[in-house]
Design a protein around this motif. Structure first.
Motif, PDB file in Angstrom:
ATOM      1  N   ALA A 195       0.701  -1.160  -0.069  1.00 14.07           N
ATOM      2  CA  ALA A 195      -0.016  -0.085   0.028  1.00 14.07           C
ATOM      3  C   ALA A 195       0.745   1.347  -0.045  1.00 14.07           C
ATOM      4  O   ALA A 195       1.977   1.284   0.465  1.00 14.07           O
ATOM      5  CB  ALA A 195      -0.891  -0.071   1.256  1.00 14.07           C
ATOM      6  N   ALA A 196       0.259   2.225  -0.495  1.00 11.61           N
ATOM      7  CA  ALA A 196       0.942   3.576  -0.950  1.00 11.61           C
ATOM      8  C   ALA A 196       1.549   4.318   0.638  1.00 11.61           C
ATOM      9  O   ALA A 196       2.430   4.917   0.839  1.00 11.61           O
ATOM     10  CB  ALA A 196       0.570   4.541  -1.503  1.00 11.61           C
ATOM     11  N   ASP A 197       0.812   4.034   1.518  1.00  9.41           N
ATOM     12  CA  ASP A 197       0.597   4.446   2.864  1.00  9.41           C
ATOM     13  C   ASP A 197       1.913   3.796   3.671  1.00  9.41           C
ATOM     14  O   ASP A 197       2.660   4.463   4.763  1.00  9.41           O
ATOM     15  CB  ASP A 197      -0.444   4.688   3.679  1.00  9.41           C
ATOM     16  CG  ASP A 197      -1.058   3.306   4.017  1.00  9.41           C
ATOM     17  OD1 ASP A 197      -0.711   2.367   3.332  1.00  9.41           O
ATOM     18  OD2 ASP A 197      -1.979   2.987   4.768  1.00  9.41           O
ATOM     19  N   GLN A 198       2.477   2.648   3.168  1.00  7.13           N
ATOM     20  CA  GLN A 198       3.420   1.866   3.861  1.00  7.13           C
ATOM     21  C   GLN A 198       4.836   2.269   3.446  1.00  7.13           C
ATOM     22  O   GLN A 198       5.730   1.853   3.939  1.00  7.13           O
ATOM     23  CB  GLN A 198       3.379   0.431   3.765  1.00  7.13           C
ATOM     24  CG  GLN A 198       1.751  -0.235   4.450  1.00  7.13           C
ATOM     25  CD  GLN A 198       1.638  -1.673   4.129  1.00  7.13           C
ATOM     26  OE1 GLN A 198       2.290  -2.113   3.428  1.00  7.13           O
ATOM     27  NE2 GLN A 198       0.556  -2.069   4.985  1.00  7.13           N
ATOM     28  N   LEU A 199       4.890   2.856   2.159  1.00 10.70           N
ATOM     29  CA  LEU A 199       6.016   3.248   1.557  1.00 10.70           C
ATOM     30  C   LEU A 199       6.411   4.495   2.084  1.00 10.70           C
ATOM     31  O   LEU A 199       5.950   5.618   2.564  1.00 10.70           O
ATOM     32  CB  LEU A 199       5.860   3.291   0.095  1.00 10.70           C
ATOM     33  CG  LEU A 199       5.618   2.001  -0.644  1.00 10.70           C
ATOM     34  CD1 LEU A 199       5.540   2.344  -1.922  1.00 10.70           C
ATOM     35  CD2 LEU A 199       6.781   1.049  -0.417  1.00 10.70           C
ATOM     36  N   ASP A 200       7.898   4.723   1.799  1.00 12.11           N
ATOM     37  CA  ASP A 200       8.582   6.107   2.135  1.00 12.11           C
ATOM     38  C   ASP A 200       8.228   6.971   0.976  1.00 12.11           C
ATOM     39  O   ASP A 200       8.291   6.633  -0.229  1.00 12.11           O
ATOM     40  CB  ASP A 200      10.069   5.724   1.962  1.00 12.11           C
ATOM     41  CG  ASP A 200      11.010   6.955   2.612  1.00 12.11           C
ATOM     42  OD1 ASP A 200      10.402   7.881   3.395  1.00 12.11           O
ATOM     43  OD2 ASP A 200      12.177   6.986   2.139  1.00 12.11           O
ATOM     44  N   PRO A 201       8.029   8.268   1.746  1.00 13.34           N
ATOM     45  CA  PRO A 201       7.433   9.088   0.633  1.00 13.34           C
ATOM     46  C   PRO A 201       8.630   9.664  -0.314  1.00 13.34           C
ATOM     47  O   PRO A 201       8.268  10.035  -1.570  1.00 13.34           O
ATOM     48  CB  PRO A 201       6.960  10.412   1.341  1.00 13.34           C
ATOM     49  CG  PRO A 201       6.801   9.978   2.792  1.00 13.34           C
ATOM     50  CD  PRO A 201       7.594   8.435   2.950  1.00 13.34           C
ATOM     51  N   GLN A 202       9.776   9.492   0.059  1.00 15.33           N
ATOM     52  CA  GLN A 202      10.933   9.771  -0.876  1.00 15.33           C
ATOM     53  C   GLN A 202      10.933   8.701  -1.742  1.00 15.33           C
ATOM     54  O   GLN A 202      11.430   9.162  -2.980  1.00 15.33           O
ATOM     55  CB  GLN A 202      12.257  10.016  -0.191  1.00 15.33           C
ATOM     56  CG  GLN A 202      12.512  11.046   0.953  1.00 15.33           C
ATOM     57  CD  GLN A 202      13.616  10.989   1.684  1.00 15.33           C
ATOM     58  OE1 GLN A 202      14.213  10.006   1.881  1.00 15.33           O
ATOM     59  NE2 GLN A 202      13.853  12.132   2.077  1.00 15.33           N
ATOM     60  N   LEU A 203      10.765   7.579  -1.642  1.00 17.55           N
ATOM     61  CA  LEU A 203      10.895   6.603  -2.536  1.00 17.55           C
ATOM     62  C   LEU A 203       9.529   6.588  -3.727  1.00 17.55           C
ATOM     63  O   LEU A 203       9.994   6.640  -4.769  1.00 17.55           O
ATOM     64  CB  LEU A 203      10.573   5.128  -2.061  1.00 17.55           C
ATOM     65  CG  LEU A 203      10.446   4.011  -2.912  1.00 17.55           C
ATOM     66  CD1 LEU A 203      11.899   3.573  -3.693  1.00 17.55           C
ATOM     67  CD2 LEU A 203      10.070   2.713  -2.207  1.00 17.55           C
ATOM     68  N   ILE A 204       8.372   7.243  -2.878  1.00 18.28           N
ATOM     69  CA  ILE A 204       7.495   7.512  -3.966  1.00 18.28           C
ATOM     70  C   ILE A 204       7.736   8.668  -5.200  1.00 18.28           C
ATOM     71  O   ILE A 204       7.269   8.519  -6.301  1.00 18.28           O
ATOM     72  CB  ILE A 204       6.038   7.494  -3.342  1.00 18.28           C
ATOM     73  CG1 ILE A 204       5.589   6.365  -2.719  1.00 18.28           C
ATOM     74  CG2 ILE A 204       4.905   8.161  -4.474  1.00 18.28           C
ATOM     75  CD1 ILE A 204       4.429   6.470  -1.765  1.00 18.28           C
ATOM     76  N   ALA A 205       8.480   9.473  -4.452  1.00 15.00           N
ATOM     77  CA  ALA A 205       9.027  10.748  -5.422  1.00 15.00           C
ATOM     78  C   ALA A 205       9.799  10.331  -6.221  1.00 15.00           C
ATOM     79  O   ALA A 205       9.803  10.826  -7.353  1.00 15.00           O
ATOM     80  CB  ALA A 205       9.436  11.728  -4.302  1.00 15.00           C
ATOM     81  N   VAL A 257       3.056   0.147  -5.923  1.00 16.97           N
ATOM     82  CA  VAL A 257       4.429  -0.360  -6.170  1.00 16.97           C
ATOM     83  C   VAL A 257       4.396  -1.787  -5.937  1.00 16.97           C
ATOM     84  O   VAL A 257       3.778  -2.459  -4.734  1.00 16.97           O
ATOM     85  CB  VAL A 257       5.437   0.278  -5.062  1.00 16.97           C
ATOM     86  CG1 VAL A 257       6.608  -0.120  -5.178  1.00 16.97           C
ATOM     87  CG2 VAL A 257       5.355   1.862  -5.390  1.00 16.97           C
ATOM     88  N   ARG A 258       4.987  -2.495  -6.915  1.00 18.97           N
ATOM     89  CA  ARG A 258       5.078  -3.972  -6.505  1.00 18.97           C
ATOM     90  C   ARG A 258       6.457  -4.459  -6.624  1.00 18.97           C
ATOM     91  O   ARG A 258       7.151  -4.041  -7.548  1.00 18.97           O
ATOM     92  CB  ARG A 258       4.400  -4.815  -7.684  1.00 18.97           C
ATOM     93  CG  ARG A 258       2.826  -4.643  -7.752  1.00 18.97           C
ATOM     94  CD  ARG A 258       2.126  -5.360  -8.782  1.00 18.97           C
ATOM     95  NE  ARG A 258       2.853  -5.397 -10.000  1.00 18.97           N
ATOM     96  CZ  ARG A 258       2.458  -6.358 -11.086  1.00 18.97           C
ATOM     97  NH1 ARG A 258       1.576  -7.252 -10.749  1.00 18.97           N
ATOM     98  NH2 ARG A 258       2.882  -6.409 -12.015  1.00 18.97           N
TER      99      ARG A 258
END
Length: 121
Positions: A66-76, A95-96
């Motif tokens: 889930a997107a809320d479990q990921l680091d915001p920097q990684l998503i950026a 993200v898979r």
């Protein structure tokens, strides 16, 4: 020893054959040593657990996060990379993670795709 009265070509041939023989013997010793080290590494690796009857072997190896479990920097970073590669705005929805298999043909295909793209500098 080398006979000073012998033909120089014959002497050179003897030295060449001796040198090549020594090189091949040393390479064979190195190959056997590396094979033994590789076999010893396999002895110390943990064995994979056996699948129970309730577990299915057809389960995919990819896992959605889930997107809320990921680091915001990684998503950026992922979003910036996608925008740079596609030249259009994108939104990362999922993200898979998957295990990369060491397949040479797949790697070669990715390299050819990346080489076909023209990057702006």
């Amino acid at each position: 020893m080398i006979d000073p009265n012998a033909d120089p070509l014959l002497t050179a041939l003897q030295i060449t054959i001796t040198g090549i023989s020594i090189v091949f013997v040393v390479l064979a010793i190195v190959a056997m040593t590396l094979g033994a080290l590789s076999a010893s590494q396999r002895l110390f690796q943990p064995k994979a657990p056996a699948l129970s009857a309730t577990q299915s072997t057809a389960q995919p190896t990819t896992q959605s996060v889930a997107a809320d479990q990921l680091d915001p920097q990684l998503i950026a970073i992922l979003t910036a990379a996608a925008v740079a590669a596609l030249d259009q705005p994108v939104r990362v929805l999922r993200v898979r993670y998957h295990r990369q298999l060491p397949v040479v043909w797949a790697r070669l295909g990715r390299v050819s795709v990346l080489a076909a793209r023209q990057l702006r500098r």
